[in-house]
Design an enzyme around this catalytic site. Structure first.
Site, PDB file in Angstrom:
ATOM      1  N   ARG A   1      -9.400  50.190 114.567  1.00 33.38           N
ATOM      2  CA  ARG A   1      -9.997  49.774 115.830  1.00 33.38           C
ATOM      3  C   ARG A   1     -10.041  48.249 115.903  1.00 33.38           C
ATOM      4  O   ARG A   1     -10.295  47.585 114.886  1.00 33.38           O
ATOM      5  CB  ARG A   1     -11.402  50.356 115.970  1.00 33.38           C
ATOM      6  CG  ARG A   1     -11.407  51.886 116.075  1.00 33.38           C
ATOM      7  CD  ARG A   1     -12.816  52.450 116.119  1.00 33.38           C
ATOM      8  NE  ARG A   1     -12.783  53.898 116.271  1.00 33.38           N
ATOM      9  CZ  ARG A   1     -12.716  54.758 115.249  1.00 33.38           C
ATOM     10  NH1 ARG A   1     -12.672  54.304 114.001  1.00 33.38           N
ATOM     11  NH2 ARG A   1     -12.685  56.067 115.461  1.00 33.38           N
TER      12      ARG A   1
ATOM     13  N   LYS B   1     -17.728  53.345 114.462  1.00 34.86           N
ATOM     14  CA  LYS B   1     -18.061  54.454 115.360  1.00 34.86           C
ATOM     15  C   LYS B   1     -18.828  55.561 114.663  1.00 34.86           C
ATOM     16  O   LYS B   1     -19.732  56.158 115.238  1.00 34.86           O
ATOM     17  CB  LYS B   1     -16.779  55.005 115.981  1.00 34.86           C
ATOM     18  CG  LYS B   1     -17.010  55.909 117.176  1.00 34.86           C
ATOM     19  CD  LYS B   1     -15.701  56.202 117.880  1.00 34.86           C
ATOM     20  CE  LYS B   1     -15.928  57.004 119.157  1.00 34.86           C
ATOM     21  NZ  LYS B   1     -14.657  57.268 119.862  1.00 34.86           N
TER      22      LYS B   1
ATOM     23  N   HIS C   1      -6.271  48.075 121.242  1.00 31.39           N
ATOM     24  CA  HIS C   1      -6.571  49.449 120.843  1.00 31.39           C
ATOM     25  C   HIS C   1      -5.333  50.333 120.914  1.00 31.39           C
ATOM     26  O   HIS C   1      -5.259  51.378 120.270  1.00 31.39           O
ATOM     27  CB  HIS C   1      -7.671  50.020 121.741  1.00 31.39           C
ATOM     28  CG  HIS C   1      -8.458  51.124 121.122  1.00 31.39           C
ATOM     29  ND1 HIS C   1      -7.954  52.390 120.976  1.00 31.39           N
ATOM     30  CD2 HIS C   1      -9.707  51.147 120.596  1.00 31.39           C
ATOM     31  CE1 HIS C   1      -8.879  53.164 120.411  1.00 31.39           C
ATOM     32  NE2 HIS C   1      -9.942  52.427 120.160  1.00 31.39           N
TER      33      HIS C   1
ATOM     34  N   ARG D   1      -3.241  51.984 117.935  1.00 30.38           N
ATOM     35  CA  ARG D   1      -3.630  53.263 117.329  1.00 30.38           C
ATOM     36  C   ARG D   1      -2.837  54.415 117.942  1.00 30.38           C
ATOM     37  O   ARG D   1      -2.327  55.288 117.242  1.00 30.38           O
ATOM     38  CB  ARG D   1      -5.130  53.487 117.498  1.00 30.38           C
ATOM     39  CG  ARG D   1      -5.954  52.529 116.649  1.00 30.38           C
ATOM     40  CD  ARG D   1      -7.425  52.553 116.995  1.00 30.38           C
ATOM     41  NE  ARG D   1      -8.080  53.825 116.736  1.00 30.38           N
ATOM     42  CZ  ARG D   1      -8.461  54.247 115.541  1.00 30.38           C
ATOM     43  NH1 ARG D   1      -8.209  53.511 114.458  1.00 30.38           N
ATOM     44  NH2 ARG D   1      -9.105  55.389 115.401  1.00 30.38           N
TER      45      ARG D   1
ATOM     46  N   HIS E   1     -10.698  59.545 112.128  1.00 26.63           N
ATOM     47  CA  HIS E   1     -11.261  60.539 113.030  1.00 26.63           C
ATOM     48  C   HIS E   1     -11.874  61.659 112.213  1.00 26.63           C
ATOM     49  O   HIS E   1     -11.426  61.930 111.092  1.00 26.63           O
ATOM     50  CB  HIS E   1     -10.175  61.125 113.933  1.00 26.63           C
ATOM     51  CG  HIS E   1      -9.671  60.172 114.958  1.00 26.63           C
ATOM     52  ND1 HIS E   1      -8.497  60.364 115.642  1.00 26.63           N
ATOM     53  CD2 HIS E   1     -10.183  58.996 115.426  1.00 26.63           C
ATOM     54  CE1 HIS E   1      -8.302  59.354 116.482  1.00 26.63           C
ATOM     55  NE2 HIS E   1      -9.318  58.521 116.368  1.00 26.63           N
TER      56      HIS E   1
ATOM     57  N   TYR F   1     -16.264  63.365 107.335  1.00 21.78           N
ATOM     58  CA  TYR F   1     -15.046  62.626 107.010  1.00 21.78           C
ATOM     59  C   TYR F   1     -15.022  62.301 105.526  1.00 21.78           C
ATOM     60  O   TYR F   1     -16.006  61.841 104.955  1.00 21.78           O
ATOM     61  CB  TYR F   1     -14.984  61.334 107.827  1.00 21.78           C
ATOM     62  CG  TYR F   1     -13.819  60.458 107.421  1.00 21.78           C
ATOM     63  CD1 TYR F   1     -12.527  60.821 107.755  1.00 21.78           C
ATOM     64  CD2 TYR F   1     -14.017  59.318 106.671  1.00 21.78           C
ATOM     65  CE1 TYR F   1     -11.442  60.046 107.367  1.00 21.78           C
ATOM     66  CE2 TYR F   1     -12.948  58.530 106.281  1.00 21.78           C
ATOM     67  CZ  TYR F   1     -11.672  58.902 106.637  1.00 21.78           C
ATOM     68  OH  TYR F   1     -10.609  58.136 106.239  1.00 21.78           O
TER      69      TYR F   1
END
Length: 405
Positions: free
Chosen positions: A242, A267, A330, A333, A357, A367
């Site tokens: 990001r 995030k 961005h 990505r 993600h 994650y």
């Protein structure tokens, strides 16, 4: 005798206080220092009292008399004007403490420590620019739905419909906080559901065709700006993190000997591991000579702070790219996600983990920063080699995990 403006102007200070009386209890107190203060002498509950009516010349004779008459009306109704003033002052203070802006800033102070800095900046920016000028001083309990709608319409009419929806959302959060803390009884923003047209959400602009990617990469190499921004541009497609995470990267997070970058994802607040291809390590080692003694890999004009969040997109625009329709910081990505899967045939779950993600699995959506690390390391090197080949005009064959031919 009643006072006159001339008599008041000509009143000179002496070594003692003077009282120049008007009518019905009003007088002017002249101090030895030269100050002139309006006072009202009155009786309440059998006691003599004095009430300040302001300072001359800020308050003239006519206005002082009007204030005297208002105070005497309170006395006629059995109300002590001194007590009434204290009550009104307390009410004003309470209204100020319970204004929309006061409550909103309190809510923001409670919530923002858990947010990414970029998100926090956007939220407070929307409130300060689009809400506080019109609703900030209003007691939050008195604000009506039409007043909130008027704020939203101002944002909508300048073509920022998505921002209008976000302002609506933030207002609702503030109202609900006010309810929880006893400053309001209901969230009037809830009455505005459906009042705004639905916002059209679009993906970040990106380049995903290999031939266009090749041209973009050559443009990045030819960027004529500062060396720090040039390095950030060259690393952006290689790392595809990001933009906020790239620009705030710290040297302490890197182990260039192990070719790894570890940081906390803004995030999800989870730890993330980025394997570094040899091309990325080479760029970082070159940049280390310039900024390695600083905290940030990409320092801004103030070297104690990271590079501006607008720097990458501004550089892309300088190179002739439209950041609304072609490519954004961005968008790297999306570029990597598309090409790695469709052209290099890497498995989606490997790519998603590298994008940080959350990927559903048998253990839920937690994650795992080291999951697929061997495959991800191979993928990041293959991706860097692929980009080099594209830039050089070499024909690239999609053969999966082995990368480039």
């Amino acid at each position: 005798m009643a006072l006159t403006d001339l008599k008041i102007r000509n009143a000179k200070p002496t070594d003692k206080q003077q009282k120049l009386f008007d009518e019905r209890g009003l007088y002017l107190l002249v101090t030895p220092a030269g100050g002139k203060w309006w006072r009202l002498k009155y009786r309440f509950g059998g006691k003599e009292k004095s009430l300040s009516m302001g300072v001359y010349p800020d308050i003239g004779l006519k206005q002082a008399r009007e204030r005297r008459d208002a105070a005497r009306k309170l006395l006629a109704n059995g109300i002590d004007p001194s007590i009434d003033r204290k009550v009104q002052k307390a009410a004003t203070t309470e209204r100020a403490a319970n204004s929309f802006e006061a409550v909103a800033r309190e809510w923001f102070a409670k919530q923002s420590p858990g947010w990414a800095q970029s998100h926090a900046d956007k939220v407070i920016g929307r409130l300060e620019n689009d809400v506080f000028p019109w609703l900030g001083g209003r007691p939050i309990a008195d604000i009506t739905a039409p007043e909130v709608l008027a704020v939203l319409r101002r944002v909508e009419t300048r073509g920022a419909l998505d921002t209008a929806h976000r302002v609506h959302q933030n207002c609702g959060q503030v109202f609900r906080y006010a309810i929880a803390t006893g400053r309001a009884e209901r969230d009037v923003s809830g009455d505005l559901r459906g009042a705004l047209p639905a916002a059209r959400h679009t993906h970040f602009a990106s380049v995903t065709e290999p031939s266009e990617v090749a041209a973009l990469l050559r443009a990045l190499d030819g960027f004529q700006g500062t060396f720090v921004v040039q390095c950030a541009l060259r690393l952006a497609p290689l790392l595809f993190v990001r933009p906020g995470e790239l620009r705030t990267a710290e040297w302490a997070q890197f182990d260039l000997d192990k070719a790894q970058w570890r940081y906390t994802v803004s995030k999800t607040k989870t730890e993330h591991l980025v394997p570094l291809a040899k091309q990325a390590v080479a760029i970082l080692r070159e940049l280390h000579a310039l900024t390695g003694l600083r905290k940030y890999v990409f320092p801004g004009r103030d070297v104690k702070k990271p590079m501006s969040g607008a720097a990458i997109n501004a550089a892309l625009r300088r190179m002739g790219y439209d950041t609304r329709t072609e490519i954004t910081g961005h968008g790297f990505r999306a570029m990597a996600r598309t090409i790695l899967h469709e052209h290099l045939r890497f498995p989606g779950e490997v790519i998603e983990h590298q994008l940080a993600h959350k990927v559903p699995d048998a253990l839920g959506t937690a994650y795992n920063r080291t999951k697929f690390i061997v495959d991800r390391t191979a993928m990041m090197q293959a991706w860097a080699d692929y980009l080099d080949a594209l830039k050089a005009g070499v024909q690239v064959v999609p053969i999966g995990m082995s990368g480039v031919a």
